[in-house]
Design a protein around this motif. Structure first.
Motif, PDB file in Angstrom:
ATOM      1  N   LEU A   1      49.512  37.904  41.507  1.00  0.00           N
ATOM      2  CA  LEU A   1      50.488  37.352  40.567  1.00  0.00           C
ATOM      3  C   LEU A   1      51.695  36.746  41.281  1.00  0.00           C
ATOM      4  O   LEU A   1      52.251  35.741  40.840  1.00  0.00           O
ATOM      5  CB  LEU A   1      50.953  38.435  39.592  1.00  0.00           C
ATOM      6  N   SER A   2      52.108  37.353  42.387  1.00  0.00           N
ATOM      7  CA  SER A   2      53.290  36.871  43.099  1.00  0.00           C
ATOM      8  C   SER A   2      52.972  35.730  44.052  1.00  0.00           C
ATOM      9  O   SER A   2      53.868  34.992  44.466  1.00  0.00           O
ATOM     10  CB  SER A   2      53.941  38.019  43.871  1.00  0.00           C
ATOM     11  N   GLY A   3      51.691  35.596  44.411  1.00  0.00           N
ATOM     12  CA  GLY A   3      51.292  34.522  45.318  1.00  0.00           C
ATOM     13  C   GLY A   3      51.569  34.803  46.778  1.00  0.00           C
ATOM     14  O   GLY A   3      51.414  33.925  47.628  1.00  0.00           O
ATOM     15  N   ILE A   4      51.985  36.035  47.097  1.00  0.00           N
ATOM     16  CA  ILE A   4      52.224  36.424  48.492  1.00  0.00           C
ATOM     17  C   ILE A   4      51.647  37.815  48.731  1.00  0.00           C
ATOM     18  O   ILE A   4      51.442  38.589  47.788  1.00  0.00           O
ATOM     19  CB  ILE A   4      53.731  36.427  48.841  1.00  0.00           C
ATOM     20  N   ASP A   5      51.399  38.150  50.002  1.00  0.00           N
ATOM     21  CA  ASP A   5      50.912  39.488  50.342  1.00  0.00           C
ATOM     22  C   ASP A   5      52.092  40.438  50.420  1.00  0.00           C
ATOM     23  O   ASP A   5      52.540  40.835  51.500  1.00  0.00           O
ATOM     24  CB  ASP A   5      50.151  39.471  51.675  1.00  0.00           C
ATOM     25  N   ARG A   6      52.621  40.779  49.247  1.00  0.00           N
ATOM     26  CA  ARG A   6      53.813  41.632  49.173  1.00  0.00           C
ATOM     27  C   ARG A   6      53.477  43.097  49.421  1.00  0.00           C
ATOM     28  O   ARG A   6      54.250  43.829  50.009  1.00  0.00           O
ATOM     29  CB  ARG A   6      54.468  41.464  47.785  1.00  0.00           C
ATOM     30  N   ALA A   7      52.320  43.535  48.932  1.00  0.00           N
ATOM     31  CA  ALA A   7      51.933  44.943  49.061  1.00  0.00           C
ATOM     32  C   ALA A   7      50.739  45.083  49.989  1.00  0.00           C
ATOM     33  O   ALA A   7      49.861  44.224  50.039  1.00  0.00           O
ATOM     34  CB  ALA A   7      51.593  45.526  47.684  1.00  0.00           C
ATOM     35  N   ILE A   8      50.706  46.182  50.739  1.00  0.00           N
ATOM     36  CA  ILE A   8      49.574  46.469  51.628  1.00  0.00           C
ATOM     37  C   ILE A   8      48.401  46.937  50.786  1.00  0.00           C
ATOM     38  O   ILE A   8      48.543  47.788  49.892  1.00  0.00           O
ATOM     39  CB  ILE A   8      49.959  47.555  52.645  1.00  0.00           C
TER      40      ILE A   8
ATOM     41  N   GLY B   1      41.176  44.300  22.948  1.00  0.00           N
ATOM     42  CA  GLY B   1      42.544  43.940  23.306  1.00  0.00           C
ATOM     43  C   GLY B   1      42.800  43.897  24.800  1.00  0.00           C
ATOM     44  O   GLY B   1      43.900  43.562  25.241  1.00  0.00           O
ATOM     45  N   ALA B   2      41.782  44.224  25.594  1.00  0.00           N
ATOM     46  CA  ALA B   2      41.965  44.313  27.043  1.00  0.00           C
ATOM     47  C   ALA B   2      41.871  42.943  27.706  1.00  0.00           C
ATOM     48  O   ALA B   2      41.232  42.022  27.196  1.00  0.00           O
ATOM     49  CB  ALA B   2      40.927  45.252  27.643  1.00  0.00           C
ATOM     50  N   CYS B   3      42.520  42.836  28.869  1.00  0.00           N
ATOM     51  CA  CYS B   3      42.389  41.643  29.717  1.00  0.00           C
ATOM     52  C   CYS B   3      41.448  41.990  30.864  1.00  0.00           C
ATOM     53  O   CYS B   3      41.698  42.948  31.606  1.00  0.00           O
ATOM     54  CB  CYS B   3      43.750  41.226  30.270  1.00  0.00           C
ATOM     55  N   ILE B   4      40.381  41.237  30.998  1.00  0.00           N
ATOM     56  CA  ILE B   4      39.402  41.484  32.048  1.00  0.00           C
ATOM     57  C   ILE B   4      39.661  40.495  33.173  1.00  0.00           C
ATOM     58  O   ILE B   4      39.624  39.276  32.965  1.00  0.00           O
ATOM     59  CB  ILE B   4      37.969  41.337  31.506  1.00  0.00           C
ATOM     60  N   ILE B   5      39.959  41.019  34.366  1.00  0.00           N
ATOM     61  CA  ILE B   5      40.386  40.141  35.456  1.00  0.00           C
ATOM     62  C   ILE B   5      39.714  40.497  36.776  1.00  0.00           C
ATOM     63  O   ILE B   5      39.151  41.582  36.942  1.00  0.00           O
ATOM     64  CB  ILE B   5      41.916  40.210  35.660  1.00  0.00           C
ATOM     65  N   SER B   6      39.841  39.564  37.698  1.00  0.00           N
ATOM     66  CA  SER B   6      39.552  39.828  39.107  1.00  0.00           C
ATOM     67  C   SER B   6      40.725  39.275  39.901  1.00  0.00           C
ATOM     68  O   SER B   6      40.949  38.063  39.933  1.00  0.00           O
ATOM     69  CB  SER B   6      38.252  39.148  39.558  1.00  0.00           C
ATOM     70  N   ALA B   7      41.481  40.170  40.509  1.00  0.00           N
ATOM     71  CA  ALA B   7      42.635  39.729  41.298  1.00  0.00           C
ATOM     72  C   ALA B   7      42.193  39.017  42.571  1.00  0.00           C
ATOM     73  O   ALA B   7      42.960  38.242  43.152  1.00  0.00           O
ATOM     74  CB  ALA B   7      43.518  40.923  41.638  1.00  0.00           C
ATOM     75  N   LYS B   8      40.960  39.264  43.001  1.00  0.00           N
ATOM     76  CA  LYS B   8      40.454  38.601  44.216  1.00  0.00           C
ATOM     77  C   LYS B   8      40.105  37.145  43.968  1.00  0.00           C
ATOM     78  O   LYS B   8      40.332  36.281  44.813  1.00  0.00           O
ATOM     79  CB  LYS B   8      39.228  39.351  44.735  1.00  0.00           C
ATOM     80  N   THR B   9      39.543  36.852  42.769  1.00  0.00           N
ATOM     81  CA  THR B   9      39.120  35.479  42.462  1.00  0.00           C
ATOM     82  C   THR B   9      40.048  34.777  41.478  1.00  0.00           C
ATOM     83  O   THR B   9      39.856  33.604  41.166  1.00  0.00           O
ATOM     84  CB  THR B   9      37.706  35.489  41.865  1.00  0.00           C
ATOM     85  N   SER B  10      41.054  35.503  40.945  1.00  0.00           N
ATOM     86  CA  SER B  10      42.001  35.009  39.926  1.00  0.00           C
ATOM     87  C   SER B  10      41.342  34.813  38.559  1.00  0.00           C
ATOM     88  O   SER B  10      41.944  34.218  37.661  1.00  0.00           O
ATOM     89  CB  SER B  10      42.662  33.695  40.367  1.00  0.00           C
TER      90      SER B  10
END
Length: 450
Positions: free
Chosen positions: A237-244, A346-355
Motif C-alpha cells: 500500500l505504501s509503495g516502499i519496503d517500510r516493514a521487514i 463483505g471481505a476484500c480478497i487480495i494478494s499483496a504480492k501481485t496487488s
C-alpha cells in the motif's frame, strides 16, 4: 481598539513577505515610515502605492508596495495596511519594529481574525474555518474548509435558527394570547418541522469524523495473527519496503508506520505485532501495543490468510469500523476465490504480492471510514466544539418532540423552554453568545499574522 502589526507570511527567506497593520492608526503609522512621489492622498482604498521605507534616522532601507483597505471594507473591518517587501527576515523585523515604535503593538495569535469576528465580518464557524484551512493537509480538506469559510455551514445553522424561532412564536402565541382551542395543526406542524431540523442536525454531525480525518489524517491499523501478510500489505500500500518481511512468524514486534493518501485523505497505516498468546515478554508487549493501536484507530484491517481456516475470533478484533481482508489470494484457485466471496461477501480478497484486489480494498477503506469528497453537498460540522454544541441542540429538539407527543394536552410551556435552549445553543455555535475564555481558546491556535 488599538493598532496591531504582524508578519502575515511564513517566516524565512523568500521573494516577498507581507506585513499587516490593522487599526485606527494604520494610515498614520505608514505615513511616518514611508515616502512616495505622490503629492496628494497617497493611500487610496484597494490601490497599491510604491514607497521607500525609512528608519528612525530618516535613512531609506527598503522599497515596498503598500495596499490600503479602508474600514469596513477590509478583512478585520478596520483600516488595514499591507506592506509587501523583500522576503528577508532582517528587513521584515525592521519594518515591524518601526511600526511598533510609531504606534502599533505586536498582534496576538489569531488577533486579526478575532477582530474580523468581533467587528461582524465573519461568524465563529467561519473563524474556525480560517485556522482549519491554513492547517489542512490535503486539497480535499482545504476545499471543504473553504466552503465553511464562505458560510455554507453558517447558512444551515441560521436556517435552523429561523425555523425554531418560527415554531417558538406560534407556541408562545398559544400560551400568551390564544383563548380558543389549539391552533389548527400546531402539534402536527411543529412535530414535522422539528423532524426536519433533526434530520439537518444529524447530517451535519454524521460527517464530523470524516472532516476530522480530512484535516488531521486517519489512522488505519493492520492486524491479525502472525504471518498473515500484514507487513507485506503495508509495503504494498505504501509503495516502499517500510516493514521487514519473512516466512518466519513474529517478524514484527513493534508498530511500523507508513503514510499514504486515500481519496484525498492523509492516512497513516500501522503494521502491528501478530495477535496470539505468547510467553515471550517482548512479543507479549507487542500484542499489548497492537490492542492499544486498535482502540485508537479510525479503521482496522483484520487480516486472515487464504491458506488457513477463518475463525470468528480473527474478525472480532474491534468495535469500530473493520474491513475483513483475506490475504494470499495468489495461493488460491479461481474456484476457491469464488467460494470465499460467497462465504464472506463483505471481505476484500487480495494478494499483496501481485496487488490483486488492492483497488477494491482502498475503496472499502474509504467507505468504512465514511470519507466523502469536498464536492459532496454534505456540509458537516468541522470542530469538536461545534459537534458538542450541536449534540446539545439535538437533545433539545428531541425533548421538544417528546413533549409535543405527550398524551393529553401537549406540554407547551416546557416545549417553549426547550426551544429557547436550542436557540441559545445555535447562537453559541455562531459565536453570538460566546465568553471571552472560549474566544481566547479558539483564536490562540491561529498563527500570529492571521
Amino acid at each position: 481598539m488599538d493598532t496591531i502589526v504582524a508578519v502575515a507570511t511564513p517566516h524565512g527567506f523568500g521573494g516577498i513577505s507581507v506585513v499587516r497593520i490593522s487599526g485606527p492608526d494604520s494610515k498614520n503609522i505608514i505615513r511616518k515610515i514611508s515616502l512616495t512621489d505622490k503629492k496628494k492622498d497617497r493611500f487610496k482604498h484597494q490601490a497599491v502605492t510604491l514607497v521607500k521605507l525609512f528608519d528612525g534616522d530618516g535613512i531609506p532601507f527598503e522599497e515596498g508596495i503598500i495596499t490600503f483597505f479602508k474600514k469596513p471594507h477590509s478583512y478585520t473591518g478596520e483600516d488595514v495596511i499591507e506592506i509587501s517587501c523583500h522576503g528577508n527576515p532582517s528587513v521584515i523585523s525592521r519594518v515591524v519594529s518601526l511600526c511598533c515604535v510609531t504606534g502599533a503593538r505586536p498582534a496576538d495569535p489569531g488577533e486579526f481574525t478575532k477582530r474580523a469576528f468581533l467587528n461582524g465580518k465573519i461568524d465563529l464557524i467561519q473563524a474556525e474555518a480560517v485556522a482549519s484551512l491554513i492547517h489542512a493537509k490535503t486539497e480535499e480538506g482545504a476545499s471543504l474548509n473553504f466552503k465553511m469559510l464562505h458560510g455554507e455551514l453558517s447558512k444551515k445553522m441560521k436556517a435552523i435558527k429561523k425555523e425554531i424561532k418560527g415554531l417558538l412564536a406560534r407556541i408562545e402565541f398559544e400560551l400568551d394570547i390564544s383563548e380558543e382551542d389549539l391552533q389548527p395543526d400546531l402539534v402536527s406542524g411543529s412535530l414535522s418541522a422539528l423532524k426536519n431540523i433533526q434530520t439537518t442536525i444529524k447530517s451535519a454531525l454524521e460527517g464530523h469524523s470524516s472532516v476530522r480525518m480530512l484535516n488531521e489524517g486517519a489512522n488505519v491499523v493492520i492486524c491479525g495473527a502472525p504471518n498473515v501478510g500484514k507487513s507485506t500489505l503495508l509495503n504494498c500500500l505504501s509503495g516502499i519496503d517500510r516493514a521487514i518481511t519473512g516466512p518466519e512468524a513474529g517478524t514484527t514486534r513493534d508498530t511500523v508506520r507508513a503514510s499514504i493518501s486515500i481519496g484525498g485523505t492523509p492516512v497513516t497505516l500501522i503494521d502491528t505485532a501478530g495477535l496470539r498468546v505468547s510467553k515471550n515478554k517482548i512479543e507479549k508487549e507487542g500484542v499489548i501495543r497492537t490492542k492499544k493501536e486498535i482502540n485508537r484507530s479510525d479503521c482496522v484491517l483484520a487480516l486472515t490468510p487464504a491458506d488457513e481456516p477463518i475463525k470468528k475470533k480473527h474478525l472480532n478484533v474491534s468495535s469500530g469500523p473493520t474491513v475483513h481482508v483475506i490475504t494470499k489470494a495468489d495461493l488460491c484457485s479461481k474456484k476457491k476465490i469464488c467460494d470465499f466471496k460467497n462465504r464472506f461477501p463483505g471481505a476484500c480478497i487480495i494478494s499483496a504480492k501481485t496487488s490483486f484486489g488492492i483497488p477494491a480494498l482502498l475503496k472499502a477503506l474509504q467507505k468504512h471510514m465514511g470519507l466523502f469528497s469536498s464536492l459532496s453537498p454534505l456540509v458537516p460540522v468541522a470542530t469538536g466544539r461545534q459537534s458538542a454544541i450541536l449534540k446539545k441542540t439535538d437533545r433539545c429538539v428531541q425533548k421538544s418532540m417528546r413533549l409535543l407527543s405527550f398524551k393529553g394536552d401537549p406540554q407547551l410551556e416546557l416545549v417553549s423552554l426547550e426551544l429557547r435552549d436550542a436557540l441559545e445553543q445555535i447562537d453559541i455555535v455562531l459565536g453570538k453568545t460566546s465568553t471571552d475564555e472560549i474566544l481566547d481558546s479558539i483564536f490562540s491556535s491561529f498563527c500570529v499574522g492571521k
